[in-house]
Design a protein around this motif. Structure first.
Motif: not given
Length: 286
Positions: A166, A201-203, A206, A228, A232-233
């Motif tokens: 990460m 996992r960080d929008p 994307w 995506r 996620l957001s």
């Protein structure tokens, strides 16, 4: 080509997604201020002065006391950090000083202080701390609207070694944000590809990837990556705005209308909400 499509395909001085990513650093700083010096998630590097790595026991108490003062009042933190630095607080004192400057949104001295802390850590042989301090300097530069400085500092962080995972992903994402602002889409794509692999996992990764793909005419990639980001957001106005931008360019006016309406509802007074509202006026009546 309709006027709306032309506007979306033409590079513009104002780009909502660029504003969104530049504002992200300021959002990070606000979260750091409200966290009372407790460690935020790994990607909140802009003003994270404590806790990226274990602090030596002999430093932990004065370091925490300095951070506590900075949270209570930036000016109090600045005074504390400077006094501690004179007494031999080393790069930890400078790190706290950078944190205090960032709390006050004094980005120029925050950048310089984090850079000085990074150099001091490197001279002390603390390379992991040096790398993270360079990353903090880069994120402060993003928050201060200096993407060229941000790129330089983030490159310095990566050159000094960031572990896989990460943390490395977020540094590459920040580098991509700087390169987007510098109008270097190829460089941004290279860093984004690494960021998506390391920090899936960080929008924001994307979202940026989808935007770059849209501008390059790579619409299948844009559709996949914005989907995506939405997953996620779903409550992010900048994501909703870009979802609509991509949908209208791929002939899905109903999806575009729904996405833009969501952006307006989520953040009507923001730049993203206003851009979505303007786009809605250009859509044919459904």
């Amino acid at each position: 080509m309709t006027l709306l499509l032309a506007l979306l395909l033409t590079p513009q001085a104002y780009a909502p997604e660029v504003e969104a990513v530049m504002n992200r650093s300021k959002d990070r700083a606000e979260k750091a201020r409200s966290a009372a010096a407790s460690p935020p998630p790994p990607h909140d590097a802009a003003t994270t002065a404590a806790t990226a790595l274990p602090v030596p026991p002999e430093v932990a108490a004065p370091f925490q006391a300095c951070l506590d003062d900075a949270v209570e009042s930036p000016e109090k933190g600045i005074a504390h950090a400077n006094a501690w630095r004179i007494k031999g607080g080393s790069f930890y004192a400078r790190q706290c000083l950078g944190f205090a400057y960032a709390r006050a949104e004094r980005w120029a001295p925050a950048i310089v202080t984090f850079e000085q802390a990074a150099e001091e850590a490197e001279r002390a042989g603390a390379m992991p701390q040096s790398a993270r301090l360079w990353a903090q300097a880069g994120n402060a530069a993003l928050a201060g609207g200096d993407p060229a400085k941000a790129r330089s500092d983030l490159d310095a962080a990566l050159a000094r070694g960031i572990p896989d995972g990460m943390e490395k992903g977020e540094v590459h994402l920040d580098r991509a944000r700087a390169l987007v602002a510098l109008n270097d889409p190829k460089g941004a794509r290279d860093s984004l590809d690494i960021a998506l692999e390391q920090a899936p996992r960080d929008p924001l990764g994307w979202l940026l990837s989808a935007t770059l793909a849209r501008r390059a005419g790579e619409m299948p990639l844009a559709q996949a990556h914005i989907a995506r980001a939405v997953q996620l957001s779903p409550d992010d106005a900048s994501v909703a705005l870009e979802e609509g931008n991509i949908a209208v360019l791929t002939g899905h006016d109903d999806v575009a209308r729904s996405a833009w309406q969501r952006a307006v509802k989520l953040a009507p007074e923001s730049a993203m909400g206003k851009a979505a509202a303007d786009n809605l006026t250009r859509l044919p009546a459904g």
